[in-house]
Write a protein that holds these residues in place. Structure first.
Motif, PDB file in Angstrom:
ATOM      1  N   TYR A   1      30.522   6.969   8.997  1.00 56.12           N
ATOM      2  CA  TYR A   1      30.061   7.064   7.603  1.00 56.12           C
ATOM      3  C   TYR A   1      30.914   6.240   6.641  1.00 56.12           C
ATOM      4  O   TYR A   1      30.541   6.098   5.475  1.00 56.12           O
ATOM      5  N   SER A   2      32.043   5.708   7.126  1.00 57.88           N
ATOM      6  CA  SER A   2      32.792   4.793   6.262  1.00 57.88           C
ATOM      7  C   SER A   2      32.057   3.471   6.088  1.00 57.88           C
ATOM      8  O   SER A   2      32.346   2.711   5.167  1.00 57.88           O
ATOM      9  N   PHE A   3      31.086   3.195   6.979  1.00 59.67           N
ATOM     10  CA  PHE A   3      30.268   1.986   6.877  1.00 59.67           C
ATOM     11  C   PHE A   3      28.895   2.283   6.269  1.00 59.67           C
ATOM     12  O   PHE A   3      27.989   1.458   6.364  1.00 59.67           O
ATOM     13  N   ASN A   4      28.760   3.447   5.659  1.00 58.14           N
ATOM     14  CA  ASN A   4      27.485   3.852   5.068  1.00 58.14           C
ATOM     15  C   ASN A   4      27.292   3.157   3.720  1.00 58.14           C
ATOM     16  O   ASN A   4      28.177   3.178   2.855  1.00 58.14           O
ATOM     17  N   ALA A   5      26.141   2.552   3.522  1.00 53.79           N
ATOM     18  CA  ALA A   5      25.870   1.846   2.272  1.00 53.79           C
ATOM     19  C   ALA A   5      25.518   2.791   1.130  1.00 53.79           C
ATOM     20  O   ALA A   5      25.619   2.420  -0.039  1.00 53.79           O
ATOM     21  N   SER A   6      25.115   4.017   1.464  1.00 50.51           N
ATOM     22  CA  SER A   6      24.700   4.969   0.440  1.00 50.51           C
ATOM     23  C   SER A   6      25.902   5.553  -0.277  1.00 50.51           C
ATOM     24  O   SER A   6      26.966   5.758   0.305  1.00 50.51           O
ATOM     25  N   ARG A   7      25.736   5.834  -1.567  1.00 48.90           N
ATOM     26  CA  ARG A   7      26.786   6.494  -2.332  1.00 48.90           C
ATOM     27  C   ARG A   7      26.893   7.967  -1.976  1.00 48.90           C
ATOM     28  O   ARG A   7      27.931   8.584  -2.177  1.00 48.90           O
ATOM     29  N   LEU A   8      25.802   8.560  -1.462  1.00 46.73           N
ATOM     30  CA  LEU A   8      25.813   9.949  -1.026  1.00 46.73           C
ATOM     31  C   LEU A   8      26.389  10.031   0.379  1.00 46.73           C
ATOM     32  O   LEU A   8      25.927   9.341   1.296  1.00 46.73           O
ATOM     33  N   VAL A   9      27.410  10.867   0.562  1.00 45.76           N
ATOM     34  CA  VAL A   9      28.113  10.928   1.833  1.00 45.76           C
ATOM     35  C   VAL A   9      27.211  11.422   2.953  1.00 45.76           C
ATOM     36  O   VAL A   9      27.315  10.993   4.094  1.00 45.76           O
ATOM     37  N   THR A  10      26.293  12.334   2.639  1.00 47.11           N
ATOM     38  CA  THR A  10      25.470  12.960   3.676  1.00 47.11           C
ATOM     39  C   THR A  10      24.166  12.222   3.943  1.00 47.11           C
ATOM     40  O   THR A  10      23.375  12.651   4.776  1.00 47.11           O
TER      41      THR A  10
END
Length: 271
Positions: free
Chosen positions: A33-42
């Motif tokens: 999730y450190s590579f997640n583009a979304s601002r929402l963590v979940t």
């Protein structure tokens, strides 16, 4: 017999898998999730490096990271020097008075809760009217990590053949020169491993640092903790992933240094 052995083997494998999953699955999720583009963590929004770039534009977080590295490097260096001297005293001075008391006081931080250590150091700094900041955190982390260095180096010294030093002294070296010329190169991998262990422990510490830090000297764990209290941001995942990577590299290097020390100890051991 074959069936029973097979069942036991499957049970062991399942237990190991569950244990490793319990320990490392949260870390794997954090890294992903450190590579997640979304601002929402979940909410997964695709792969991106945006939060790593965000970290390098966060001056407060970079300042905290720089403070942590400075404290870790300084405390690890001081702890390595003092811990090595303590290990030499314990392994080479078996009969000096107060050895038991000295050994007990040296290894006390290994079993003492960090809350007690942090509170004790806080009271000491308050009594001395010392301004809390970089040096108070460094001293506190030196107190915490010195015992770990002493354990590593003393173990290495215990496996050495003391006749090597005696031979050097028979050839004209004084005890100090014999130690520097013969013993120090043999225990150097253990000293390096102790430094890396002390560096990692200091970099990771939150409890003791929270007692001994002051305004403008917050370390990275303290900064991360204060940010998480307000909600987990994707940037925190990126920071934690970089710290995990750094610690993994340090552990691998320390492991190689420890193996090298053990190999040298076996070659130098008496036949």
């Amino acid at each position: 017999m074959v069936s029973a052995t097979s069942k036991i083997s499957r049970f062991n494998v399942a237990s190991l898998a569950l244990g490793l999953g319990f320990l490392y699955l949260p870390i794997v999720i954090l890294v992903i999730y450190s590579f997640n583009a979304s601002r929402l963590v979940t909410v997964w929004g695709g792969w991106s490096l945006v939060w790593y770039r965000e970290f390098f534009h966060d001056e407060a977080m970079i300042e905290a990271a720089w403070m942590s590295f400075r404290v870790a490097a300084s405390s690890a260096t001081i702890a390595t020097l003092l811990g090595t001297l303590a290990a030499v005293a314990l392994s080479r001075g078996e009969r000096f008075k107060g050895r038991t008391l000295f050994s007990g006081m040296l290894y006390a931080p290994l079993v003492m809760p960090e809350v007690i250590t942090g509170l004790s150091l806080l009271l000491l700094f308050v009594a001395l009217d010392a301004e809390r900041g970089f040096w108070t955190v460094t001293i506190a982390h030196t107190t915490l990590t010195m015992c770990f260095v002493a354990v590593v180096v003393q173990s290495r010294l215990g496996s050495l053949d003391r006749s090597l030093e005696e031979a050097a002294m028979d050839l004209g070296c004084d005890p100090a020169r014999a130690f520097v010329a013969v013993t120090l190169p043999l225990i150097l991998p253990a000293i390096i491993a102790g430094w890396m262990l002390a560096f990692t422990l200091s970099l990771d510490d939150l409890v003791i640092a929270s007692f001994t830090t002051g305004p403008g000297s917050a370390t990275l764990p303290i900064r991360i903790y204060s940010e998480v209290r307000l909600g987990v941001k994707p940037e925190i995942n990126a920071i934690c992933t970089m710290v995990i990577g750094l610690i993994a590299v340090v552990i691998v290097v320390a492991s190689f240094a420890s193996k090298l020390s053990s190999a040298q100890g076996e070659s130098a051991a008496p036949l």
